[in-house]
Design an enzyme around this catalytic site. Structure first.
Site, PDB file in Angstrom:
ATOM      1  N   CYS A   1       0.722  -1.195   0.085  1.00 22.01           N
ATOM      2  CA  CYS A   1       0.001   0.020   0.068  1.00 22.01           C
ATOM      3  C   CYS A   1       0.892   1.257   0.019  1.00 22.01           C
ATOM      4  CB  CYS A   1      -0.934   0.034   1.154  1.00 22.01           C
ATOM      5  SG  CYS A   1      -1.973   1.142   1.471  1.00 22.01           S
TER       6      CYS A   1
ATOM      7  N   ASP B   1       0.427   3.630   1.740  1.00 27.75           N
ATOM      8  CA  ASP B   1       0.488   4.058   3.226  1.00 27.75           C
ATOM      9  C   ASP B   1       1.859   4.308   3.620  1.00 27.75           C
ATOM     10  OD1 ASP B   1      -1.588   3.514   5.911  1.00 27.75           O
ATOM     11  OD2 ASP B   1       0.289   4.143   6.342  1.00 27.75           O
TER      12      ASP B   1
ATOM     13  N   HIS C   1      -1.846  -4.348   5.053  1.00 29.45           N
ATOM     14  CA  HIS C   1      -1.234  -3.941   6.343  1.00 29.45           C
ATOM     15  C   HIS C   1      -2.586  -3.522   7.155  1.00 29.45           C
ATOM     16  CE1 HIS C   1      -2.305   0.458   5.904  1.00 29.45           C
ATOM     17  NE2 HIS C   1      -2.097   0.043   4.596  1.00 29.45           N
TER      18      HIS C   1
ATOM     19  N   ARG D   1       3.064   4.553   6.498  1.00 28.71           N
ATOM     20  CA  ARG D   1       3.562   3.646   8.027  1.00 28.71           C
ATOM     21  C   ARG D   1       4.182   2.292   7.329  1.00 28.71           C
ATOM     22  NH1 ARG D   1      -2.459   4.073  10.343  1.00 28.71           N
ATOM     23  NH2 ARG D   1      -2.813   3.505   8.089  1.00 28.71           N
TER      24      ARG D   1
ATOM     25  N   CYS E   1      -5.276  -0.140   7.409  1.00 32.45           N
ATOM     26  CA  CYS E   1      -5.452   0.212   6.072  1.00 32.45           C
ATOM     27  C   CYS E   1      -6.639   1.043   5.819  1.00 32.45           C
ATOM     28  CB  CYS E   1      -5.270  -0.921   5.101  1.00 32.45           C
ATOM     29  SG  CYS E   1      -5.332  -0.240   3.273  1.00 32.45           S
TER      30      CYS E   1
HETATM   31 ZN    ZN Z   1      -3.259   0.693   3.106  1.00 30.61          ZN
END
Ligand code: ZN
Length: 194
Positions: free
Chosen positions: A38, A40, A98, A42, A101
């Site tokens: 992703c 993302d 993850h 993090r 999400c």
């Molecule tokens: Zn995600």
């Protein structure tokens, strides 16, 4: 933003202390895996896996979605996968979802995505097949397996699987604990810690 600029300005100093490593990188890359995850912020593949520069080829999309292969209009995702396999000779593809999400969570919670037409269109195929009754973590794990399996849609993946030159992996990363688990067909399709 200024912090990012300052760090980028001082990065050559960091590189200068590791001249051999970066000289080798200039000669080419030999990544150990294609890591699809992703967008993302993090999720940091090199931090999670300890990979050094040159060791992971990455494809990041919203919700780590692998879109269907369209032979008429192959997109950037297909190009990345094709390059990893056909040029770099990557032998492993890891699809890593993850916890927490936002993309999958929006579908699980039934969020109104009308103000986000691109996101809504991107997530639509996923929405049709996502189990939403058991929370985000369960949905992400299911979703990751689907995306891993969707890779066989890509000719380069199919070809290398048929020749036993490629392994596909589905991982789940917990943002708050750092624990990575993997889909394990021998465990009845459960995710078990690596
Ligand atoms: Zn995600």
């Amino acid at each position: 933003m200024q912090l990012l600029v300052d760090n980028a300005r001082s990065f050559p100093d960091w590189v200068a202390r590791r001249p051999e490593m970066f000289r080798d990188l200039a000669a080419g890359q030999t990544p150990m895996a294609l890591f699809i995850t992703c967008s993302d912020a993090r999720v940091i593949p090199s931090l999670i896996t300890g990979a050094r520069p040159g060791e992971l080829f990455e494809l990041r999309t919203a919700g780590n979605i692998v879109p269907p292969y369209d032979p008429e209009r192959p997109g950037g995702e297909a190009a990345t996968i094709e390059y990893a396999l056909c040029v770099l000779g990557v032998r492993h593809i890891i699809v890593c979802g993850h916890s927490h999400c936002g993309a999958v969570g929006a579908l699980v919670h039934g969020d109104d995505l009308t103000p986000l037409p691109a996101v809504r269109t991107w997530l639509r195929p996923t929405a049709r097949e996502l189990p939403v009754a058991h929370g985000v973590a369960h949905a992400v794990r299911h979703h990751v397996v689907r995306q891993r399996d969707a890779l066989v849609d890509h000719p380069a993946v199919r070809d290398r699987l048929a020749r036993d030159l490629l392994s596909l992996h589905a991982w789940y990363y917990e943002v708050d604990t750092g624990v990575v688990s993997a889909h394990d067909p021998r465990a009845g399709g459960e995710f078990t810690p690596l």
